[in-house]
Design an enzyme around this catalytic site. Structure first.
Site, PDB file in Angstrom:
ATOM      1  N   SER A 187     -37.793 -24.217 -19.927  1.00  0.00           N
ATOM      2  CA  SER A 187     -37.331 -25.448 -20.568  1.00  0.00           C
ATOM      3  C   SER A 187     -36.677 -25.639 -21.789  1.00  0.00           C
ATOM      4  O   SER A 187     -36.062 -26.334 -21.885  1.00  0.00           O
ATOM      5  CB  SER A 187     -38.577 -26.931 -20.353  1.00  0.00           C
ATOM      6  OG  SER A 187     -39.197 -26.728 -21.340  1.00  0.00           O
TER       7      SER A 187
ATOM      8  N   ASP B 278     -37.412 -36.931 -22.128  1.00  0.00           N
ATOM      9  CA  ASP B 278     -38.948 -36.007 -22.405  1.00  0.00           C
ATOM     10  C   ASP B 278     -39.785 -37.561 -21.841  1.00  0.00           C
ATOM     11  O   ASP B 278     -41.258 -37.507 -21.757  1.00  0.00           O
ATOM     12  CB  ASP B 278     -39.652 -35.396 -22.872  1.00  0.00           C
ATOM     13  CG  ASP B 278     -39.132 -33.867 -23.148  1.00  0.00           C
ATOM     14  OD1 ASP B 278     -38.645 -33.825 -21.914  1.00  0.00           O
ATOM     15  OD2 ASP B 278     -39.604 -33.408 -24.292  1.00  0.00           O
TER      16      ASP B 278
ATOM     17  N   HIS C 295     -39.920 -28.606 -27.395  1.00  0.00           N
ATOM     18  CA  HIS C 295     -38.558 -29.325 -26.743  1.00  0.00           C
ATOM     19  C   HIS C 295     -38.129 -29.545 -28.390  1.00  0.00           C
ATOM     20  O   HIS C 295     -38.188 -29.585 -29.178  1.00  0.00           O
ATOM     21  CB  HIS C 295     -39.241 -30.472 -26.206  1.00  0.00           C
ATOM     22  CG  HIS C 295     -38.957 -30.337 -23.962  1.00  0.00           C
ATOM     23  ND1 HIS C 295     -39.623 -31.478 -23.752  1.00  0.00           N
ATOM     24  CD2 HIS C 295     -39.160 -28.837 -23.962  1.00  0.00           C
ATOM     25  CE1 HIS C 295     -39.806 -30.667 -22.507  1.00  0.00           C
ATOM     26  NE2 HIS C 295     -39.299 -28.925 -22.672  1.00  0.00           N
TER      27      HIS C 295
END
EC number: 3.4.21.89
Length: 188
Positions: free
Chosen positions: A55, A132, A95
């Site tokens: 990701s 997210d 992230h």
């Protein structure tokens, strides 16, 4: 099958085997102390993590080893790469911070005491199409307490060892067994 090893084990004697077991326990305890010391120095419960998905490509690839810090006084900014953990989820997520909001302290006493503003964050993986929000399990924003740390450095592909051990538990137990046996049978 292990007849030679059993003979060597008997030949070494109980005291020698006990000494080797003590040396092995010392190595394990030293490793744990180093890990906890790193956690205290970096203010992170997990100062080293492995990227488990794609990701964050092209910034980080699956198997990259990340080094984290979590300084209390430092505010997170848009673009920072963070590792966070949601309550109830056992795997930390790597992230990038997409948005931040500073929330001033509530109450007159908190303001007079000079408490810093709390920070709310929204994150997104570089290789993902959406933010997210669905990963937050009912939360609107990430809070500072969810953050494990900010990425400060990385080693590419070194974490594949961890991924292989988790994907193939038999390999992990076989390696641990062989290492333990070698530690006991070493003749120093």
């Amino acid at each position: 099958m292990f007849t030679e090893e059993i003979k060597a084990f008997r030949r070494l004697g109980f005291r020698h085997v006990l000494l080797q077991a003590l040396n092995f326990a010392t190595v394990i305890a030293s490793g744990l102390m180093i890990w906890k010391g790193l956690g205290i120095i970096t203010n992170s419960e997990s100062p080293i993590v492995v990227v488990l998905s794609g990701s964050m490509e092209p910034a980080f690839y699956r198997g990259d080893l990340l080094f984290l810090t979590n300084p209390v006084s430092e505010q997170y900014k848009t673009g920072d790469i963070t590792v966070y953990k949601i309550p109830g989820a056992d795997i930390p997520i790597v992230h990038r911070v997409l948005e931040t909001h500073d929330v001033p302290p509530k109450g007159r006493k908190a303001k007079e005491a000079g408490e810093p503003a709390s920070q709310l964050m929204l994150t997104k993986g570089d290789n993902n199409y959406v933010d997210d929000l669905e990963l937050y399990q009912g939360l609107q924003w990430l809070e500072r307490k969810h953050i494990v740390g900010k990425v400060r450095g990385f080693l590419p592909y070194v974490g594949y060892v961890t991924i292989a051990m988790n994907d193939f538990p038999q390999l992990k137990y076989a390696l641990l067994g062989v290492l333990g046996l070698l530690a006991l049978l070493q003749r120093e």
